[in-house]
Scaffold this motif. Structure first.
Motif, PDB file in Angstrom:
ATOM      1  N   ASP A  90       0.816  -1.211   0.000  1.00  0.00           N
ATOM      2  CA  ASP A  90       0.000   0.000   0.000  1.00  0.00           C
ATOM      3  C   ASP A  90       0.858   1.273   0.000  1.00  0.00           C
ATOM      4  N   TYR A  91       2.074   1.172  -0.466  1.00  0.00           N
ATOM      5  CA  TYR A  91       2.983   2.314  -0.578  1.00  0.00           C
ATOM      6  C   TYR A  91       2.726   3.011  -1.909  1.00  0.00           C
ATOM      7  N   PHE A  92       2.113   4.188  -1.840  1.00  0.00           N
ATOM      8  CA  PHE A  92       1.683   4.891  -3.052  1.00  0.00           C
ATOM      9  C   PHE A  92       2.829   5.149  -4.020  1.00  0.00           C
ATOM     10  N   ASP A  93       3.914   5.770  -3.541  1.00  0.00           N
ATOM     11  CA  ASP A  93       5.022   6.109  -4.443  1.00  0.00           C
ATOM     12  C   ASP A  93       5.541   4.874  -5.167  1.00  0.00           C
ATOM     13  N   GLY A  94       5.614   3.777  -4.467  1.00  0.00           N
ATOM     14  CA  GLY A  94       6.083   2.538  -5.086  1.00  0.00           C
ATOM     15  C   GLY A  94       5.158   2.090  -6.206  1.00  0.00           C
ATOM     16  N   GLN A  95       3.863   2.062  -5.935  1.00  0.00           N
ATOM     17  CA  GLN A  95       2.906   1.630  -6.948  1.00  0.00           C
ATOM     18  C   GLN A  95       2.925   2.574  -8.157  1.00  0.00           C
ATOM     19  N   TYR A  96       2.973   3.880  -7.874  1.00  0.00           N
ATOM     20  CA  TYR A  96       2.949   4.855  -8.967  1.00  0.00           C
ATOM     21  C   TYR A  96       4.198   4.737  -9.840  1.00  0.00           C
ATOM     22  N   TYR A  97       5.379   4.765  -9.220  1.00  0.00           N
ATOM     23  CA  TYR A  97       6.611   4.779 -10.017  1.00  0.00           C
ATOM     24  C   TYR A  97       6.887   3.443 -10.701  1.00  0.00           C
ATOM     25  N   VAL A  98       6.518   2.353 -10.072  1.00  0.00           N
ATOM     26  CA  VAL A  98       6.653   1.065 -10.757  1.00  0.00           C
ATOM     27  C   VAL A  98       5.659   0.997 -11.914  1.00  0.00           C
ATOM     28  N   GLY A  99       4.442   1.510 -11.708  1.00  0.00           N
ATOM     29  CA  GLY A  99       3.455   1.557 -12.787  1.00  0.00           C
ATOM     30  C   GLY A  99       3.925   2.420 -13.943  1.00  0.00           C
ATOM     31  N   LYS A 100       4.509   3.568 -13.627  1.00  0.00           N
ATOM     32  CA  LYS A 100       5.016   4.466 -14.670  1.00  0.00           C
ATOM     33  C   LYS A 100       6.157   3.801 -15.441  1.00  0.00           C
ATOM     34  N   ASN A 101       7.082   3.173 -14.732  1.00  0.00           N
ATOM     35  CA  ASN A 101       8.203   2.487 -15.380  1.00  0.00           C
ATOM     36  C   ASN A 101       7.711   1.314 -16.225  1.00  0.00           C
ATOM     37  N   THR A 102       6.756   0.583 -15.703  1.00  0.00           N
ATOM     38  CA  THR A 102       6.198  -0.553 -16.428  1.00  0.00           C
ATOM     39  C   THR A 102       5.527  -0.076 -17.714  1.00  0.00           C
ATOM     40  N   TYR A 103       4.818   1.043 -17.632  1.00  0.00           N
ATOM     41  CA  TYR A 103       4.189   1.644 -18.812  1.00  0.00           C
ATOM     42  C   TYR A 103       5.251   2.036 -19.841  1.00  0.00           C
ATOM     43  N   GLU A 104       6.307   2.696 -19.386  1.00  0.00           N
ATOM     44  CA  GLU A 104       7.373   3.133 -20.295  1.00  0.00           C
ATOM     45  C   GLU A 104       8.054   1.959 -20.983  1.00  0.00           C
ATOM     46  N   ARG A 105       8.056   0.803 -20.347  1.00  0.00           N
ATOM     47  CA  ARG A 105       8.650  -0.398 -20.945  1.00  0.00           C
ATOM     48  C   ARG A 105       7.661  -1.119 -21.859  1.00  0.00           C
ATOM     49  N   HIS A 130      -0.517  -1.719 -11.445  1.00  0.00           N
ATOM     50  CA  HIS A 130       0.155  -0.858 -10.453  1.00  0.00           C
ATOM     51  C   HIS A 130      -0.539   0.490 -10.309  1.00  0.00           C
ATOM     52  N   LEU A 131      -0.983   1.063 -11.409  1.00  0.00           N
ATOM     53  CA  LEU A 131      -1.637   2.368 -11.334  1.00  0.00           C
ATOM     54  C   LEU A 131      -3.002   2.271 -10.656  1.00  0.00           C
ATOM     55  N   GLU A 132      -3.729   1.191 -10.912  1.00  0.00           N
ATOM     56  CA  GLU A 132      -5.003   0.993 -10.196  1.00  0.00           C
ATOM     57  C   GLU A 132      -4.753   0.821  -8.703  1.00  0.00           C
ATOM     58  N   ALA A 133      -3.670   0.105  -8.346  1.00  0.00           N
ATOM     59  CA  ALA A 133      -3.321  -0.047  -6.926  1.00  0.00           C
ATOM     60  C   ALA A 133      -2.986   1.315  -6.319  1.00  0.00           C
ATOM     61  N   ALA A 134      -2.266   2.140  -7.062  1.00  0.00           N
ATOM     62  CA  ALA A 134      -1.925   3.478  -6.569  1.00  0.00           C
ATOM     63  C   ALA A 134      -3.191   4.299  -6.334  1.00  0.00           C
ATOM     64  N   LEU A 135      -4.174   4.187  -7.229  1.00  0.00           N
ATOM     65  CA  LEU A 135      -5.417   4.945  -7.061  1.00  0.00           C
ATOM     66  C   LEU A 135      -6.268   4.430  -5.908  1.00  0.00           C
ATOM     67  N   ARG A 136      -6.150   3.159  -5.589  1.00  0.00           N
ATOM     68  CA  ARG A 136      -6.867   2.658  -4.394  1.00  0.00           C
ATOM     69  C   ARG A 136      -6.289   3.291  -3.134  1.00  0.00           C
ATOM     70  N   ILE A 137      -4.995   3.610  -3.166  1.00  0.00           N
ATOM     71  CA  ILE A 137      -4.335   4.237  -2.015  1.00  0.00           C
ATOM     72  C   ILE A 137      -4.613   5.736  -1.993  1.00  0.00           C
ATOM     73  N   GLU A 138      -4.459   6.401  -3.124  1.00  0.00           N
ATOM     74  CA  GLU A 138      -4.684   7.847  -3.237  1.00  0.00           C
ATOM     75  C   GLU A 138      -5.593   8.122  -4.431  1.00  0.00           C
ATOM     76  N   PRO A 139      -6.899   8.030  -4.226  1.00  0.00           N
ATOM     77  CA  PRO A 139      -7.836   8.175  -5.346  1.00  0.00           C
ATOM     78  C   PRO A 139      -7.901   9.581  -5.946  1.00  0.00           C
ATOM     79  N   LEU A 140      -7.323  10.570  -5.290  1.00  0.00           N
ATOM     80  CA  LEU A 140      -7.379  11.935  -5.800  1.00  0.00           C
ATOM     81  C   LEU A 140      -6.044  12.390  -6.389  1.00  0.00           C
ATOM     82  N   HIS A 141      -5.241  11.456  -6.867  1.00  0.00           N
ATOM     83  CA  HIS A 141      -3.956  11.797  -7.484  1.00  0.00           C
ATOM     84  C   HIS A 141      -4.167  11.938  -8.992  1.00  0.00           C
ATOM     85  N   ALA A 142      -4.228  13.180  -9.444  1.00  0.00           N
ATOM     86  CA  ALA A 142      -4.575  13.476 -10.845  1.00  0.00           C
ATOM     87  C   ALA A 142      -3.587  12.867 -11.841  1.00  0.00           C
ATOM     88  N   ASP A 143      -2.298  12.926 -11.538  1.00  0.00           N
ATOM     89  CA  ASP A 143      -1.307  12.391 -12.471  1.00  0.00           C
ATOM     90  C   ASP A 143      -1.471  10.891 -12.671  1.00  0.00           C
TER      91      ASP A 143
END
Length: 186
Positions: free
Chosen positions: A17-32, A41-54
């Protein structure tokens, strides 16, 4: 940074449930190019912080690439709702709407994005209209002797005639052309 992503992956093993981890791994996974992994990963990040626009915006990009346009629209709308001043989010929403053949709604988003971008630099501009191939027949203009005649009550027209969708480079070129044409009025 691959080392940072590797560290985030390790942290997520014990703290999923570590937001930064889910977000940055999701972003890196997307870039790959791993769209299902990025989505997860991005859906997991939104479950943690649903109001994160990026995160909503990035997830929308993933969904567009998966051709899930209705779901992408919902995430683009969420990003705009959370950060309405972020013009890029409005452009992205416009592109998704245009891909669904919703030209009028797309144009509204593009116009709002341009208004937001130009408002600080040129407060005298009261209205902006984008005229282009996607707006054929819907714009406030007529063609007289092969020339476009524009309505006089609009302060700035962006003439946009690129098929498909508006991208940043095309917008910059069109905005510069509009400024060149209208610089005496700004």
């Amino acid at each position: 940074d691959l080392a940072a992503v590797a560290q985030y992956r390790e942290v997520l093993k014990v703290q999923p449930d570590y937001f930064d981890g889910q977000y940055y791994v999701g972003k890196n996974t997307y870039e790959r190019g791993d769209l299902p992994g990025a989505k997860s990963h991005l859906e997991a990040a939104l479950r943690i912080e649903p109001l994160h626009a990026d995160t909503h915006a990035l997830l929308a990009d993933v969904l567009v690439r998966q051709n899930k346009l209705a779901e992408a629209t919902r995430h683009c709308e969420a990003a705009v709702r959370i950060k309405p001043e972020q013009a890029e989010f409005r452009v992205n929403l416009g592109n998704v709407l245009l891909n669904q053949r919703k030209a009028r709604l797309a144009r509204e988003q593009y116009t709002e994005a341009l208004s937001d971008l130009l408002e600080d630099c040129f407060p005298s501009i009261a209205s902006i209209v984008i005229v282009g191939s996607y707006a054929s027949g819907e714009g406030p203009y007529t063609i007289v002797d092969g020339m476009i005649r524009l309505e006089a009550d609009v302060d700035l027209y962006i003439i946009h005639d690129h098929p498909g969708h508006i991208n940043e480079k095309a917008l910059e070129r069109d905005i510069q052309s509009a400024f060149d044409i209208h610089k005496d009025r700004l």
